[in-house]
Write an enzyme that holds these catalytic residues in place. Structure first.
Site, PDB file in Angstrom:
ATOM      1  N   LYS A   1      21.538  26.383  74.909  1.00  0.00           N
ATOM      2  CA  LYS A   1      22.721  27.213  75.211  1.00  0.00           C
ATOM      3  C   LYS A   1      22.845  27.610  76.681  1.00  0.00           C
ATOM      4  O   LYS A   1      23.947  27.698  77.183  1.00  0.00           O
ATOM      5  CB  LYS A   1      22.742  28.439  74.310  1.00  0.00           C
TER       6      LYS A   1
ATOM      7  N   ARG B   1      18.506  43.382  66.796  1.00  0.00           N
ATOM      8  CA  ARG B   1      19.661  42.582  67.150  1.00  0.00           C
ATOM      9  C   ARG B   1      20.313  42.001  65.918  1.00  0.00           C
ATOM     10  O   ARG B   1      21.522  42.084  65.750  1.00  0.00           O
ATOM     11  CB  ARG B   1      19.307  41.448  68.113  1.00  0.00           C
TER      12      ARG B   1
HETATM   13  C1  LIG Z   1      18.789  31.897  72.590  1.00  0.00           C
HETATM   14  C2  LIG Z   1      18.033  31.916  71.336  1.00  0.00           C
HETATM   15  C3  LIG Z   1      16.741  31.387  71.307  1.00  0.00           C
HETATM   16  C4  LIG Z   1      16.028  30.842  72.523  1.00  0.00           C
HETATM   17  O1  LIG Z   1      15.620  31.906  73.362  1.00  0.00           O
HETATM   18  P1  LIG Z   1      14.709  31.625  74.651  1.00  0.00           P
HETATM   19  O2  LIG Z   1      14.248  32.982  75.057  1.00  0.00           O
HETATM   20  O3  LIG Z   1      15.583  30.983  75.665  1.00  0.00           O
HETATM   21  O4  LIG Z   1      13.600  30.750  74.233  1.00  0.00           O
HETATM   22  C5  LIG Z   1      16.088  31.384  70.086  1.00  0.00           C
HETATM   23  N1  LIG Z   1      16.672  31.889  68.974  1.00  0.00           N
HETATM   24  C6  LIG Z   1      17.898  32.412  68.987  1.00  0.00           C
HETATM   25  C7  LIG Z   1      18.464  32.950  67.721  1.00  0.00           C
HETATM   26  C8  LIG Z   1      18.625  32.447  70.165  1.00  0.00           C
HETATM   27  O5  LIG Z   1      19.859  32.973  70.164  1.00  0.00           O
END
Ligand SMILES: *Cc1c(COP(=O)(O)O)cnc(C)c1O
Length: 346
Positions: A36, A131
């Site tokens: 993302k 969250r």
């Molecule tokens: C963005 C996201 C991740 C990845 O997070 P990082 O800190 O970049 O590894 C994992 N799980 C969810 C649900 C996310 O939204």
């Protein structure tokens, strides 16, 4: 045009992915590579796949669509909970989605039936980060509900930590998740292979040898992209932290304003450089000058002001200054249409 340039070294991303998937595989953990922060850029996705990730995850349907259209093979997990309205798109673009709401699960079931597909579901459990996710006490009822829905395959459970509330991953929290999964397997008689133990913050436990047995998946974005675990923000040994570099162009250099009588030797002395790089291109907190002797003074929507008094090289108009990026700045630079992306190592 004095356009900021974001340099992306795909070989370094591939290396980080390979290194992390190797470290995880030894513990029976599969890695979902999270795209993302790069807006689902297909070349970044391909580099992660070459590095051995088991699948790709993104929070946005647009990004999943972008990767699919470019022929990236996936499989894909939708990381942000779908809404009932987005259920049909979620089913057509992702093999799996993370979920917590029965109403959305019902919509996914209907969408999967009419598309003649089976959609995988991972139920998220709230373990202190506040969250997203079900309270542990709600999990069993929603799992039973999901398991009965046609077109839905309940794959397991997951949690997300250290994102919003800052609740760090601990062995106790992840053991709790493993034992919730164990309880559900007994209760439902389903294999539930996925126990998704979080994002890049969970790598701290991996490093410390404190990852509980029974965690079978991690969803890793920042660790692959920027080489960092995110619980303490350290660069992980053996990973590249500089796969991305942002370069801005100098459009003015001058001595600081004349010393005011009130502040001898205070700010205002020295040399400043103005770059054609602003908040529409990056985030000042996330820019780390690559050269010694450069300090970020401030940023407006279109300009970055640097103190270059101590820089040990000549810097003139038209010169370039490079920065390493933290996550927020990477996200902004990848998203900004004003930043040229320059890839190497395809
Ligand atoms: C963005 C996201 C991740 C990845 O997070 P990082 O800190 O970049 O590894 C994992 N799980 C969810 C649900 C996310 O939204």
């Amino acid at each position: 045009m004095p356009r900021p340039r974001l340099r992306v070294d795909l070989k370094k991303l591939e290396y980080n992915a390979r290194e992390l998937t190797g470290r995880c595989r030894r513990l029976g953990i599969a890695v979902v590579g999270v795209t993302k922060a790069c807006c689902g850029h297909p070349w970044v996705a391909q580099a992660m796949l070459r590095g051995g990730v088991a699948g790709l995850g993104d929070s946005r349907l647009e990004n999943l669509q972008r990767m699919r259209r470019a022929g990236v093979r996936g499989p894909f997990t939708l990381l942000r909970f779908p809404s009932p309205r987005g259920a049909a798109a979620a089913v057509s673009l992702a093999e799996v989605s993370l979920n917590s709401e029965p109403q959305t699960l019902l919509a996914l079931s209907k969408a999967a039936l009419s598309a003649r597909r089976v959609h995988g579901v991972v139920l998220m459990v709230e373990m202190g980060d506040l969250r997203e996710g079900l309270w542990p006490s709600e999990l069993s009822a929603v799992a039973r509900f999901s398991a009965r829905l046609p077109g839905i395959r309940l794959l397991g459970v997951g949690t997300n930590l250290a994102c919003l509330g800052g609740a760090l991953p601990t062995p106790e929290k992840l053991e709790r998740l493993v034992s919730l999964a164990r309880g559900l397997r007994r209760e439902l008689g389903l294999p539930l292979p996925v126990v998704s133990g979080g994002n890049s913050s969970s790598l701290l436990l991996l490093e410390q040898g404190a990852m509980p047995r029974g965690i079978t998946q991690l969803r890793l974005g920042e660790a692959i992209l920027l080489g960092r675990e995110t619980a303490c923000g350290r660069v992980l040994p053996g990973l590249w932290a500089d796969a991305f570099e942002l370069e801005g162009e100098v459009i003015e250099v001058k001595a600081g304003p004349p010393e005011s009588p009130g502040s001898p030797g205070g700010p205002g002395r020295g040399r400043r450089a103005l770059l054609a790089l602003g908040r529409q291109d990056a985030d000042p907190e996330g820019l780390v000058p690559l050269e010694a002797g450069i300090e970020v003074v401030g940023m407006s929507s279109d300009h970055l002001v640097l103190d270059v008094t101590r820089l040990r090289r000549p810097l003139g108009v038209g010169g370039r200054v490079g920065f390493a990026l933290r996550y927020g700045a990477l996200l902004a630079a990848m998203t900004s249409p004003y930043v040229a992306k320059v890839f190497r190592g395809r």
